[in-house]
Design an enzyme around this catalytic site. Structure first.
Site, mmCIF file in Angstrom:
data_model
loop_
_atom_site.group_PDB
_atom_site.id
_atom_site.type_symbol
_atom_site.label_atom_id
_atom_site.label_comp_id
_atom_site.label_asym_id
_atom_site.label_seq_id
_atom_site.Cartn_x
_atom_site.Cartn_y
_atom_site.Cartn_z
ATOM 1 N N LYS A 15 0.825 -1.230 0.000
ATOM 2 C CA LYS A 15 0.000 0.000 0.000
ATOM 3 C C LYS A 15 0.847 1.262 0.000
ATOM 4 O O LYS A 15 0.610 2.168 -0.767
ATOM 5 C CB LYS A 15 -0.797 0.068 1.314
ATOM 6 C CG LYS A 15 -2.170 -0.364 1.261
ATOM 7 C CD LYS A 15 -2.997 -0.057 2.500
ATOM 8 C CE LYS A 15 -2.377 0.192 3.828
ATOM 9 N NZ LYS A 15 -1.829 -0.899 4.588
ATOM 10 N N ARG A 90 -9.168 2.950 8.981
ATOM 11 C CA ARG A 90 -8.846 1.559 9.284
ATOM 12 C C ARG A 90 -9.965 0.888 10.084
ATOM 13 O O ARG A 90 -9.832 -0.274 10.438
ATOM 14 C CB ARG A 90 -7.571 1.523 10.113
ATOM 15 C CG ARG A 90 -6.364 0.874 9.386
ATOM 16 C CD ARG A 90 -5.211 0.928 10.365
ATOM 17 N NE ARG A 90 -4.055 0.172 10.023
ATOM 18 C CZ ARG A 90 -2.975 0.643 9.418
ATOM 19 N NH1 ARG A 90 -2.945 1.868 8.954
ATOM 20 N NH2 ARG A 90 -1.920 -0.125 9.255
ATOM 21 N N ARG A 129 11.191 -6.463 5.203
ATOM 22 C CA ARG A 129 10.875 -5.111 4.753
ATOM 23 C C ARG A 129 11.816 -4.121 5.424
ATOM 24 O O ARG A 129 12.134 -4.247 6.608
ATOM 25 C CB ARG A 129 9.433 -4.789 5.118
ATOM 26 C CG ARG A 129 9.008 -3.416 4.664
ATOM 27 C CD ARG A 129 7.534 -3.330 4.544
ATOM 28 N NE ARG A 129 6.921 -2.964 5.810
ATOM 29 C CZ ARG A 129 5.676 -2.479 5.881
ATOM 30 N NH1 ARG A 129 4.951 -2.349 4.784
ATOM 31 N NH2 ARG A 129 5.159 -2.169 7.041
ATOM 32 N N ARG A 162 11.345 -1.760 10.914
ATOM 33 C CA ARG A 162 10.398 -1.217 11.892
ATOM 34 C C ARG A 162 10.175 -2.239 12.999
ATOM 35 O O ARG A 162 10.072 -3.431 12.715
ATOM 36 C CB ARG A 162 9.053 -0.929 11.209
ATOM 37 C CG ARG A 162 9.025 0.381 10.470
ATOM 38 C CD ARG A 162 7.816 0.546 9.588
ATOM 39 N NE ARG A 162 6.549 0.105 10.156
ATOM 40 C CZ ARG A 162 5.380 0.217 9.522
ATOM 41 N NH1 ARG A 162 5.324 0.752 8.306
ATOM 42 N NH2 ARG A 162 4.274 -0.207 10.083
ATOM 43 N N ARG A 173 -0.799 -7.841 13.772
ATOM 44 C CA ARG A 173 -1.281 -6.795 12.854
ATOM 45 C C ARG A 173 -2.204 -7.380 11.792
ATOM 46 O O ARG A 173 -3.202 -6.765 11.421
ATOM 47 C CB ARG A 173 -0.089 -6.088 12.182
ATOM 48 C CG ARG A 173 0.635 -5.169 13.148
ATOM 49 C CD ARG A 173 1.954 -4.704 12.580
ATOM 50 N NE ARG A 173 1.819 -3.912 11.394
ATOM 51 C CZ ARG A 173 2.783 -3.771 10.475
ATOM 52 N NH1 ARG A 173 3.936 -4.397 10.617
ATOM 53 N NH2 ARG A 173 2.585 -3.026 9.427
#
Ligand code: AMP
Length: 217
Positions: A15, A90, A129, A162, A173
């Site tokens: 995204k 969200r 990531r 992160r 998540r």
């Protein structure tokens, strides 16, 4: 009327990467709620300290806090012709708050691209990531490696993992996404705004499909 695009999808689907590209191509500001929270965490503001505890556990920051930070950001002059929203709304409560806000700002949501992927793909994408310290540009050790290891191609800043991309938090998540965020798929489908695009394709292909979807009315 101002053009607001809401990009939705599970964590790790790409995204953020796509939102940056689309915002640039469409000449709209890219508003990422996650980036706004991370900026506040870095600056150690009260909001940042509050958000930090939720983010590190893979939970959502409460609606009231999130809605007010987005409302403030959307009131800036650069959003007068619209914005591309990434990571907000969200929850259905946030989506309703967005409708009210946009009514006030004389705008409306024009299109909601939904980038989908299986949980297995998401877990693979989130582990490995890398995010840049300066501006949040996103890379991946395997799927989108930087030219120089550990360095952002775009602004030269350090790349880091992160905390909430660590494996313990990633699963939470994804669960939170299915429970609290996925009802938005139906919410926007009912309003005839949703366009689904498969996220398990090369970045350029996803971008091309998103751009084509945004051209249609
Ligand atoms: P993101 O960068 O979009 O993956 O967001 C990182 C984290 O920030 C999320 O896992 C949440 O904890 C928090 N967050 C971002 N956007 C929202 C939102 N719209 N509502 C609640 N929490 C959010």
């Amino acid at each position: 009327m101002a053009t607001y695009i809401v990009i939705i999808g599970p964590p790790g689907v790409g995204k953020g990467t796509q939102a940056r590209i689309l915002a640039e191509k469409k000449g709209l500001p890219h508003i990422s709620s996650g980036d706004l929270f991370r900026e506040n965490i870095q600056k150690q503001t009260d909001l940042g300290n509050l958000a930090h505890s939720y983010i590190n556990r893979g939970e959502l920051v409460p609606d009231s806090v999130t809605i007010s930070i987005i409302r403030e950001r959307l009131s800036y002059a650069d959003c007068k012709n619209g914005a591309l929203l990434d990571g907000f709304p969200r929850t259905p409560g946030q989506a309703e708050a967005l409708e009210d806000m946009l009514h006030e700002f004389h705008g409306r949501v024009n299109k909601v691209p939904y980038i989908s992927a299986s949980n297995a793909t998401l877990i693979e994408r989130l582990s490995g990531r890398l995010t840049c310290r300066a501006q949040g540009h996103v890379f991946h050790v395997k799927f989108n490696p930087p030219r120089v290891a550990g360095v952002c191609d775009i602004d030269g800043s350090e790349l880091y993992e992160r905390d909430d991309d660590k494996v313990e938090t990633v699963e939470r998540r994804i669960q939170v996404y299915w429970k609290l965020t996925s009802p938005l798929i139906e919410y926007y489908r009912q309003r005839d705004l949703l366009v689904e695009i498969r996220g398990d394709q090369p970045i350029e292909q996803v971008t091309a499909q998103l751009l084509a979807a945004l051209e249609t009315n």
